[in-house]
Motif scaffolding. Structure first.
Motif, PDB file in Angstrom:
ATOM      1  N   HIS A   1       0.817  -1.211   0.000  1.00 11.30           N
ATOM      2  CA  HIS A   1       0.000   0.000   0.000  1.00 11.30           C
ATOM      3  C   HIS A   1       0.855   1.268   0.000  1.00 11.30           C
ATOM      4  CE1 HIS A   1      -3.584   2.375   0.489  1.00 11.30           C
ATOM      5  NE2 HIS A   1      -3.131   2.923   1.600  1.00 11.30           N
ATOM      6  N   THR A   2       1.889   1.292   0.822  1.00  8.82           N
ATOM      7  CA  THR A   2       2.767   2.452   0.912  1.00  8.82           C
ATOM      8  C   THR A   2       4.215   2.017   0.707  1.00  8.82           C
ATOM      9  OG1 THR A   2       3.221   2.278   3.292  1.00  8.82           O
ATOM     10  CG2 THR A   2       1.181   3.428   2.635  1.00  8.82           C
ATOM     11  N   HIS A   3       5.131   2.964   0.815  1.00  9.41           N
ATOM     12  CA  HIS A   3       6.553   2.670   0.658  1.00  9.41           C
ATOM     13  C   HIS A   3       7.204   2.180   1.950  1.00  9.41           C
ATOM     14  CE1 HIS A   3       7.207   4.291  -3.443  1.00  9.41           C
ATOM     15  NE2 HIS A   3       6.230   5.132  -3.138  1.00  9.41           N
TER      16      HIS A   3
ATOM     17  N   PHE B   1       9.347  -1.985  -7.073  1.00  8.25           N
ATOM     18  CA  PHE B   1       8.358  -1.790  -6.008  1.00  8.25           C
ATOM     19  C   PHE B   1       7.245  -0.872  -6.490  1.00  8.25           C
ATOM     20  CE2 PHE B   1       6.515  -0.086  -2.134  1.00  8.25           C
ATOM     21  CZ  PHE B   1       6.526  -1.175  -1.269  1.00  8.25           C
ATOM     22  N   ILE B   2       6.015  -1.225  -6.144  1.00  8.88           N
ATOM     23  CA  ILE B   2       4.848  -0.385  -6.436  1.00  8.88           C
ATOM     24  C   ILE B   2       4.132  -0.099  -5.124  1.00  8.88           C
ATOM     25  CG2 ILE B   2       2.612  -0.214  -7.602  1.00  8.88           C
ATOM     26  CD1 ILE B   2       3.680  -2.186  -9.694  1.00  8.88           C
ATOM     27  N   ALA B   3       3.948   1.176  -4.810  1.00  3.96           N
ATOM     28  CA  ALA B   3       3.121   1.584  -3.671  1.00  3.96           C
ATOM     29  C   ALA B   3       1.753   1.946  -4.223  1.00  3.96           C
ATOM     30  CB  ALA B   3       3.749   2.759  -2.934  1.00  3.96           C
ATOM     31  N   SER B   4       0.760   1.112  -3.936  1.00  8.81           N
ATOM     32  CA  SER B   4      -0.541   1.272  -4.580  1.00  8.81           C
ATOM     33  C   SER B   4      -1.243   2.565  -4.197  1.00  8.81           C
ATOM     34  CB  SER B   4      -1.437   0.080  -4.248  1.00  8.81           C
ATOM     35  OG  SER B   4      -1.651  -0.020  -2.844  1.00  8.81           O
ATOM     36  N   ALA B   5      -0.860   3.182  -3.070  1.00 10.36           N
ATOM     37  CA  ALA B   5      -1.477   4.443  -2.659  1.00 10.36           C
ATOM     38  C   ALA B   5      -0.949   5.638  -3.447  1.00 10.36           C
ATOM     39  CB  ALA B   5      -1.262   4.678  -1.161  1.00 10.36           C
ATOM     40  N   ASP B   6       0.157   5.473  -4.166  1.00 12.19           N
ATOM     41  CA  ASP B   6       0.692   6.562  -4.977  1.00 12.19           C
ATOM     42  C   ASP B   6      -0.267   6.899  -6.113  1.00 12.19           C
ATOM     43  OD1 ASP B   6       2.910   6.523  -3.384  1.00 12.19           O
ATOM     44  OD2 ASP B   6       4.285   5.751  -4.912  1.00 12.19           O
ATOM     45  N   GLU B   7      -0.287   8.135  -6.515  1.00 12.60           N
ATOM     46  CA  GLU B   7      -1.127   8.542  -7.632  1.00 12.60           C
ATOM     47  C   GLU B   7      -0.666   7.850  -8.912  1.00 12.60           C
ATOM     48  OE1 GLU B   7      -2.641  12.653  -9.866  1.00 12.60           O
ATOM     49  OE2 GLU B   7      -1.252  12.743  -8.155  1.00 12.60           O
ATOM     50  N   ASN B   8      -1.630   7.289  -9.629  1.00 16.71           N
ATOM     51  CA  ASN B   8      -1.337   6.628 -10.908  1.00 16.71           C
ATOM     52  C   ASN B   8      -0.282   5.532 -10.746  1.00 16.71           C
ATOM     53  OD1 ASN B   8      -2.012   6.465 -13.649  1.00 16.71           O
ATOM     54  ND2 ASN B   8      -0.195   7.627 -14.266  1.00 16.71           N
ATOM     55  N   ALA B   9      -0.406   4.776  -9.629  1.00 20.86           N
ATOM     56  CA  ALA B   9       0.651   3.837  -9.240  1.00 20.86           C
ATOM     57  C   ALA B   9       0.889   2.730 -10.261  1.00 20.86           C
ATOM     58  CB  ALA B   9       0.314   3.221  -7.881  1.00 20.86           C
ATOM     59  N   TYR B  10      -0.168   2.198 -10.861  1.00 22.46           N
ATOM     60  CA  TYR B  10      -0.030   1.003 -11.692  1.00 22.46           C
ATOM     61  C   TYR B  10       0.319   1.304 -13.147  1.00 22.46           C
ATOM     62  CZ  TYR B  10      -2.265  -1.415  -7.764  1.00 22.46           C
ATOM     63  OH  TYR B  10      -2.563  -1.920  -6.531  1.00 22.46           O
ATOM     64  N   ALA B  11      -0.086   2.444 -13.646  1.00 20.39           N
ATOM     65  CA  ALA B  11       0.046   2.732 -15.081  1.00 20.39           C
ATOM     66  C   ALA B  11       1.459   2.562 -15.636  1.00 20.39           C
ATOM     67  CB  ALA B  11      -0.468   4.148 -15.374  1.00 20.39           C
ATOM     68  N   PRO B  12       2.518   3.034 -14.934  1.00 22.57           N
ATOM     69  CA  PRO B  12       3.867   2.880 -15.496  1.00 22.57           C
ATOM     70  C   PRO B  12       4.325   1.420 -15.594  1.00 22.57           C
ATOM     71  CG  PRO B  12       3.820   4.580 -13.795  1.00 22.57           C
ATOM     72  CD  PRO B  12       2.536   3.837 -13.691  1.00 22.57           C
ATOM     73  N   HIS B  13       3.594   0.516 -14.966  1.00 21.28           N
ATOM     74  CA  HIS B  13       4.014  -0.888 -14.913  1.00 21.28           C
ATOM     75  C   HIS B  13       3.103  -1.797 -15.736  1.00 21.28           C
ATOM     76  CE1 HIS B  13       6.759   0.151 -11.581  1.00 21.28           C
ATOM     77  NE2 HIS B  13       5.788   0.957 -11.196  1.00 21.28           N
ATOM     78  N   LYS B  14       2.302  -1.190 -16.611  1.00 19.37           N
ATOM     79  CA  LYS B  14       1.371  -1.971 -17.404  1.00 19.37           C
ATOM     80  C   LYS B  14       2.104  -3.039 -18.215  1.00 19.37           C
ATOM     81  CE  LYS B  14      -2.405  -1.461 -20.744  1.00 19.37           C
ATOM     82  NZ  LYS B  14      -3.196  -0.495 -21.549  1.00 19.37           N
ATOM     83  N   ARG B  15       1.599  -4.262 -18.150  1.00 20.50           N
ATOM     84  CA  ARG B  15       2.131  -5.416 -18.890  1.00 20.50           C
ATOM     85  C   ARG B  15       3.612  -5.662 -18.615  1.00 20.50           C
ATOM     86  NH1 ARG B  15      -1.001  -5.607 -24.765  1.00 20.50           N
ATOM     87  NH2 ARG B  15      -3.108  -5.700 -23.878  1.00 20.50           N
TER      88      ARG B  15
END
Length: 365
Positions: free
Chosen positions: A218-220, A234-248
């Protein structure tokens, strides 16, 4: 209770309010069968499943109940029809203690998917197999289980390290291994949730040869720890637009969380077409509906996995011994079990508690 069962003592729960209120007392184990072994318990890991069952979170529990299914100790009794075990052997038992052993799944070493249903190591009904009663778990001095589901602990692997692997470890090892982690086409692996299961998943993903390991929390706050355990990203899901840079960016994603509001659409976007998202946690509340549209347009496969049969547990333990894998565990005294499960329920462990019988003396051959 017969005189031959008088040594069965443990932490007994009598109703769904038993978390923190278990009673140390004698109890009646399953009836002895000559296909069984008895284990004098050295250590027993504390699993979230223990709490779900203790409070009837996954449905009504049959009380009285003794939970605990990450059991390691020494064999103290061997049935006449048992081969491969002798008194004094160090063995473990995980979350499953019986199955039909004759269906297609069982014959293929896929006992957790037995076509006739499985018997859990606690709160399990042996009427589906040998009619020997209900199973009682490892918050106790002894355990009695069918020998088919006992596994030898490799020399050099400490009992307190092996114990939490019997359920927590194999719950993530099985989907990693069976879905090709570290092999061609599955070298980019993600793990959602950095807790008891997730930290095992990071350790095993690295041990199995994954080259890119993405930890998602959720956080860092756990980022440095996740990288220490093997994460490369690492992805912190609470960050804004967290998932988009890691698509596929992933071939395989293992989801260890069990909350009912998981962002499944976002998880599907993280894996490549024909990649896999595998869930291993079971929410107590109904989860969100399956996102059929997102499945179709992502091209990803969505599935689940449960524990592992004796064969996959043996393989996992051998790997752990060979690579000297070091999960994050904290040893606790079995006599403090009520405090331990209360702390577990409050989310305090980093990341697995293992209860130890302090007066344990191994059984000699």
């Amino acid at each position: 209770m017969s005189s031959s069962d008088a040594h069965f003592e443990g932490w007994v729960g009598h109703d769904k309010s038993c978390i923190g209120n278990m009673k140390w007392e004698k109890y009646t184990p399953k009836a002895w069968r000559e296909t069984d072994v008895e284990i004098k318990i050295e250590a027993c890991g504390v699993c979230a499943s223990d709490l779900h069952t203790a409070r009837s979170g996954w449905g009504p529990t049959k009380y009285p109940c003794v939970v605990g299914h990450e059991i390691v100790g020494t064999v103290s009794r061997v049935g006449k029809e048992v081969s491969g075990f002798k008194i004094g052997d160090r063995v473990g038992v995980g979350a499953q203690s019986d199955s039909c052993k004759s269906c297609g799944a069982c014959k293929a070493g896929q006992e957790p998917w037995c076509e006739k249903g499985i018997v859990g190591t606690y709160n399990g009904d042996y009427s589906v197999t040998d009619g020997s009663g209900f199973s009682m778990g490892g918050y106790a001095k002894y355990s009695r289980v069918p020998a088919h589901f006992a596994v030898h602990i490799p020399e050099g692997l400490p009992s307190t390290v092996a114990a939490p692997m019997m359920c927590g470890g194999v719950t993530v090892y099985n989907p990693l291994k069976s879905n090709g982690c570290g092999t061609e086409g599955f070298k980019r692996v993600g793990v959602v949730g950095i807790g008891g299961l997730g930290h095992f998943a990071l350790i095993f993903a690295k041990a199995l040869g994954a080259e890119k390991i993405t930890a998602i929390s959720h956080t860092h706050s756990k980022e440095d720890l996740a990288r220490t355990l093997g994460a490369t990203d690492f992805i912190a899901s609470a960050d804004e637009n967290a998932y988009a840079p890691h698509k596929r960016s992933l071939d395989l994603l293992v989801v260890t969380n069990n909350n009912a509001d998981m962002p499944v659409n976002e998880y599907l976007q993280l894996v490549r077409p024909h990649g896999k998202v595998v869930f291993v946690g079971i929410p107590e509340e109904p989860p969100m509906p399956t996102p059929i549209g997102q499945l179709i347009f992502s091209g990803a496969f969505l599935g689940g996995s449960a524990i592992g049969g004796p064969g996959i547990i043996r393989e996992m333990l051998e790997l752990a011994a060979e690579q000297n894998l070091q999960p994050m565990i904290e040893e606790r005294d079995m006599q403090d079990a009520n405090k331990v499960v209360t702390d577990m329920d409050a989310g305090k462990p980093r990341f697995r508690y293992v209860m130890v019988n302090k007066d344990y003396e191994p059984v000699k051959a």
